[in-house]
Design a protein around this motif. Structure first.
Motif, mmCIF file in Angstrom:
data_model
loop_
_atom_site.group_PDB
_atom_site.id
_atom_site.type_symbol
_atom_site.label_atom_id
_atom_site.label_comp_id
_atom_site.label_asym_id
_atom_site.label_seq_id
_atom_site.Cartn_x
_atom_site.Cartn_y
_atom_site.Cartn_z
ATOM 1 N N TYR A 16 11.918 13.144 22.626
ATOM 2 C CA TYR A 16 10.796 13.897 22.039
ATOM 3 C C TYR A 16 11.304 15.017 21.132
ATOM 4 C CZ TYR A 16 7.371 11.616 25.094
ATOM 5 O OH TYR A 16 6.563 10.700 25.716
ATOM 6 N N LEU A 17 12.303 15.762 21.580
ATOM 7 C CA LEU A 17 12.826 16.869 20.775
ATOM 8 C C LEU A 17 13.454 16.365 19.477
ATOM 9 C CD1 LEU A 17 14.383 19.196 23.505
ATOM 10 C CD2 LEU A 17 12.219 19.496 22.270
ATOM 11 N N TRP A 20 10.601 15.514 17.077
ATOM 12 C CA TRP A 20 9.964 16.687 16.481
ATOM 13 C C TRP A 20 10.895 17.394 15.501
ATOM 14 C CZ3 TRP A 20 5.059 18.152 16.144
ATOM 15 C CH2 TRP A 20 4.132 17.511 16.967
ATOM 16 N N GLU A 59 12.394 25.744 24.847
ATOM 17 C CA GLU A 59 11.291 26.562 24.333
ATOM 18 C C GLU A 59 11.554 27.010 22.903
ATOM 19 O OE1 GLU A 59 11.391 29.475 27.387
ATOM 20 O OE2 GLU A 59 9.951 28.415 28.674
ATOM 21 N N CYS A 62 11.050 24.052 20.552
ATOM 22 C CA CYS A 62 9.616 23.786 20.372
ATOM 23 C C CYS A 62 9.002 24.762 19.371
ATOM 24 C CB CYS A 62 8.887 23.874 21.710
ATOM 25 S SG CYS A 62 9.226 22.491 22.831
ATOM 26 N N GLU A 63 9.408 26.023 19.451
ATOM 27 C CA GLU A 63 8.895 27.029 18.515
ATOM 28 C C GLU A 63 9.388 26.735 17.098
ATOM 29 O OE1 GLU A 63 8.872 31.900 17.855
ATOM 30 O OE2 GLU A 63 9.848 31.020 19.628
ATOM 31 N N TYR A 65 10.285 23.849 15.820
ATOM 32 C CA TYR A 65 9.725 22.603 15.293
ATOM 33 C C TYR A 65 8.197 22.636 15.217
ATOM 34 C CZ TYR A 65 14.373 21.045 16.945
ATOM 35 O OH TYR A 65 15.721 20.924 17.200
ATOM 36 N N VAL A 67 5.963 22.668 17.670
ATOM 37 C CA VAL A 67 5.398 21.695 18.606
ATOM 38 C C VAL A 67 4.097 22.250 19.191
ATOM 39 C CG1 VAL A 67 5.787 20.448 20.771
ATOM 40 C CG2 VAL A 67 7.683 20.809 19.169
ATOM 41 N N HIS A 71 2.124 19.937 24.182
ATOM 42 C CA HIS A 71 3.394 19.226 24.275
ATOM 43 C C HIS A 71 4.506 20.142 24.767
ATOM 44 C CE1 HIS A 71 2.081 15.899 21.227
ATOM 45 N NE2 HIS A 71 1.503 15.794 22.406
ATOM 46 N N VAL A 72 4.441 21.415 24.393
ATOM 47 C CA VAL A 72 5.436 22.372 24.887
ATOM 48 C C VAL A 72 5.410 22.387 26.414
ATOM 49 C CG1 VAL A 72 6.134 24.784 24.985
ATOM 50 C CG2 VAL A 72 5.355 23.808 22.818
ATOM 51 N N PHE A 75 7.041 19.238 27.684
ATOM 52 C CA PHE A 75 8.492 19.215 27.505
ATOM 53 C C PHE A 75 9.191 20.126 28.510
ATOM 54 C CE2 PHE A 75 7.966 18.164 22.690
ATOM 55 C CZ PHE A 75 7.420 16.934 23.043
#
Length: 293
Positions: A16-17, A20, A59, A62-63, A65, A67, A71-72, A75
């Protein structure tokens, strides 16, 4: 550090990462520099190779990309699951119920081996068959939400029909499944005809387990799917296979070699007792014709 936890959540989180990061238009070295970590650290994170996942890295990625929050949360939940030996998609407050862990695994698989008792597998369903199931299973949702679910399942089927490296599909269906009316007779008949048609593809094999086969191997089991992810070199899987067992209150994912082996054994017993591919296709067309006339 000895790795005693499940590798499955880490591998899925990494996929997933990576997806993204690609959507954000960043190379691995670029993302690593912006995150303030080594490129090798990001590589291990994206390939599920860390013994323990650093939550702050997840985290921060996610910030970076951008996300979505839902979804965060998923994940981070996967990261927390990384040290659990066996894990279920009950997850409580770890992973949102609306986040479909299975879909990501299915999309990455190179071989799909499955046994079904009640329903045609999702990746082989017609839109109307799926629509009937969605309306019955989610009566509280709006027609627009129903259509979103139908479209999502249709999108999943691209792994079967794509021109480049389509997934290899091998399924065994109980004969009773053919007689179960979903939606109405026409919807069911068209679905069975579609199964017969798709089984002519070189990457798809459909076997019907007849009523008189009893319980091959003496082990009754419900629906299950074995997902295999190809090989990195001769005889070596690029990732360990996973057995997915859906349940009403929480899905189960098994990755221990002895568990996967047992499911392979029972699948082979079902397959050996089934009609061959040609006779199975003939039966599908016969029952489809009964529903459509």
């Amino acid at each position: 550090m000895q790795d005693t936890g499940s590798t499955l959540p880490r591998r899925q989180l990494g996929r997933y990462l990576m997806d993204w990061r690609t959507r954000a238009g960043l190379s691995q070295p670029q993302a690593a520099e912006l995150l303030g970590i080594g490129s090798s650290s990001l590589y291990r994170l994206e390939h599920g190779q860390n013994g323990k996942v650093n939550l702050s890295h997840v985290e921060a990625a996610c910030e970076l990309y951008d996300v979505p929050e839902v979804h965060v949360a998923a994940f981070v939940g996967l990261a927390k699951q990384a040290n659990v030996l066996s894990w279920w998609h009950e997850f409580g407050d770890l992973i949102p119920e609306t986040f479909d862990v299975y879909m990501g695994l299915e999309a990455a698989a190179q071989r799909f081996i499955s046994y079904h008792v009640e329903l045609v597998p999702g990746i082989l369903q017609t839109a109307d068959y799926t629509r009937a199931l969605v309306r019955e299973g989610h009566p509280e949702e709006s027609p627009a939400e129903h259509e979103r679910r139908v479209q999502m399942r249709q999108y999943r089927q691209m792994i079967v029909t794509r021109k480049r490296r389509p997934v290899t599909v091998d399924v065994v269906l109980q004969e009773s499944l053919l007689r179960r009316i979903i939606g109405n007779a026409k919807v069911t008949g068209v679905q069975l005809k579609r199964l017969a048609d798709v089984s002519t593809r070189p990457n798809v094999t459909v076997h019907i387990l007849p009523h008189d086969a009893g319980i091959p191997g003496g082990h009754g089991t419900g629906q299950f799917t074995i997902l295999e992810f190809g090989t990195s070199r001769p005889g070596k899987p690029s990732e360990p296979p996973v057995v997915y067992v859906p349940a009403y209150t929480g899905d189960m994912y098994l990755e221990k070699p002895k568990d996967v082996h047992r499911y392979h054994q029972v699948y082979k017993a079902f397959q050996d007792a089934s009609l061959d591919a040609v006779d199975s296709r003939g039966l599908l067309r016969q029952v489809a014709k009964e529903f459509l006339t």
